[in-house]
Design an enzyme around this catalytic site. Structure first.
Site, PDB file in Angstrom:
ATOM      1  N   ASP A  50       0.768  -1.095  -0.088  1.00  0.00           N
ATOM      2  CA  ASP A  50       0.138   0.022  -0.080  1.00  0.00           C
ATOM      3  C   ASP A  50       0.899   1.249   0.083  1.00  0.00           C
ATOM      4  OD1 ASP A  50      -2.748   0.998   0.949  1.00  0.00           O
ATOM      5  OD2 ASP A  50      -1.304   2.238   1.813  1.00  0.00           O
ATOM      6  N   TYR A  55       2.807   9.939  -0.242  1.00  0.00           N
ATOM      7  CA  TYR A  55       3.740   9.410   0.373  1.00  0.00           C
ATOM      8  C   TYR A  55       5.263   9.787  -0.327  1.00  0.00           C
ATOM      9  CZ  TYR A  55       0.047   6.516   2.496  1.00  0.00           C
ATOM     10  OH  TYR A  55      -0.998   6.244   3.054  1.00  0.00           O
ATOM     11  N   LYS A  84      -3.032   5.873  -4.394  1.00  0.00           N
ATOM     12  CA  LYS A  84      -4.066   6.624  -3.961  1.00  0.00           C
ATOM     13  C   LYS A  84      -4.273   8.105  -4.841  1.00  0.00           C
ATOM     14  CE  LYS A  84      -3.969   4.742   0.582  1.00  0.00           C
ATOM     15  NZ  LYS A  84      -2.237   4.526   1.126  1.00  0.00           N
ATOM     16  N   HIS A 117      -8.063   9.212  -2.022  1.00  0.00           N
ATOM     17  CA  HIS A 117      -7.339   9.149  -0.353  1.00  0.00           C
ATOM     18  C   HIS A 117      -8.242   9.574   0.540  1.00  0.00           C
ATOM     19  CE1 HIS A 117      -2.904   9.025   0.972  1.00  0.00           C
ATOM     20  NE2 HIS A 117      -3.714   8.993   2.078  1.00  0.00           N
TER      21      HIS A 117
END
Ligand code: NAP
Length: 323
Positions: A50, A55, A84, A117
């Site tokens: 994931d 990120y 996401k 997200h």
């Protein structure tokens, strides 16, 4: 048991492995750690990874997946990869370019799952977290049904196998489910879920609509992250979890993960530590009793580590609803 066989069927016919490897780390952690940790995770048996554009590690995570394909450990179809759509790209015309950007960073042809997200749309642009001079978030106004239609087109184009959402409450899910002309239902709702916020009502709602609930912060979150409310108790130090762990000769972390697996929740576990990455695979090696499950259910106290307080003024802020 072979962990690869522990999968759940999604409502679109694809399968998602019940244990996923979380890759989010606070900004100060070097991105190379995501590369090494993801490689090791795949080596020890994780088949679900994931990540997210937010990120800023999709380059490294993609590299890790590709290197484990290149050395013969796995085939592309063995690894379930989730990305996401960040909040600054919820306008429908921005959805496909955002996914294409992720794919470019990953150097992959498709993702297995692409999820919204968060329902809180933010002003489009280069900043992940756009703020005004007074430090307030700059919101955007987007109809989530229009975002969803753009996701459906990404699935049709083969850029993602499945589509879903994250941080949606049941009313927001309902809005998508009741959308006229809906082509695909969300396959999942990825939300914070652990013994202190067990999401039993949302879980029941999701199950009744054949939507998989995916748990993040299942170990109580990373307490150092800027996104996390620092004032809450540390989940893995909970006396009830610790006592159950001791009884089974396991760790509190494994009990927290096992709890989710046994209630039909797909669970993410983030670790960049070699010993703990290996340890988390042992979730399939023991079973909690119905009494253990009941005791853990009793720990629920609506503690939300990722409360996203800054988003409270947004009309789609999801956490004001009970579930
Ligand atoms: P988490 O999985 O709750 O883990 C929290 C911390 O537990 C980690 O920092 C890890 O530290 C430690 N840990 C891991 N295994 C352990 C073990 N066996 N024993 C003791 N400690 C252990 O953290 P999270 O990152 O908040 O959530 C997991 C993933 O969910 C994220 O990485 C991300 O992929 C996803 N996520 C999604 C959203 C969303 O909005 N959709 C939000 C947050 C997170 P070490 O690394 O030092 O082991």
């Amino acid at each position: 048991m072979d962990p690869k066989s522990q999968r759940v069927k999604l409502n679109d016919g694809h399968f998602i492995p019940v244990l996923g490897f979380g890759t989010y780390a606070p900004e100060e952690v070097p991105k190379s750690e995501a590369l090494e940790a993801t490689k090791l995770a795949i080596e020890v048996g994780f088949r679900h990874v994931d990540s997210a554009h937010l990120y800023q590690n999709e380059e490294q995570v993609g590299q890790a997946i590709r290197s484990k394909i290149a050395d013969g450990t796995v085939k592309r179809e063995d690894v379930f990869y989730t990305s996401k759509l960040w909040c600054t790209s919820l306008r429908p015309e921005l959805v496909r370019p955002a996914l294409e950007k992720s794919l470019k960073n990953l150097q992959l042809d498709y993702v297995d799952l692409y999820i919204i997200h968060s329902p809180v749309s933010l002003k489009p642009g280069n900043r992940f977290v756009p703020k005004d001079e007074s430090g307030k978030l700059i919101f955007d106004s987007v109809d989530l049904c229009h975002t969803w239609e753009a996701l459906e087109k990404c699935k049709d184009a083969g850029l993602t196998k499945s589509i879903g959402v994250s941080n949606f409450n049941h009313k927001q899910l309902e809005k998508i489910l009741n959308k006229p002309g809906l082509k695909y239902k969300p396959v999942c709702n990825q939300v914070e879920c652990h013994p202190y916020l067990n999401q039993s009502k949302l879980l029941e709602f999701c199950k009744s609509h054949d939507i998989v609930l995916v748990a993040y912060a299942a170990l109580g979150s990373q307490l150092l992250s800027e996104w996390v409310n620092q004032n809450h108790p540390v989940l893995l130090e909970d006396p009830v979890l610790c006592a159950i762990a001791k009884k089974h000769k396991q760790t509190p972390a494994l009990v927290a993960l096992r709890y989710q697996v046994q209630r039909g929740v797909v669970v993410l576990a983030k670790s960049f530590n070699k010993k703990r990455i290996k340890e988390n695979m042992q979730v399939f090696d023991f079973e909690l009793t119905p009494e253990d499950m009941k005791a853990i259910n009793g720990l629920n106290r609506n503690i939300r580590y990722y409360d996203f307080q800054q988003g409270t003024g947004h009309p789609e802020y999801p956490f004001s609803e009970e579930y």
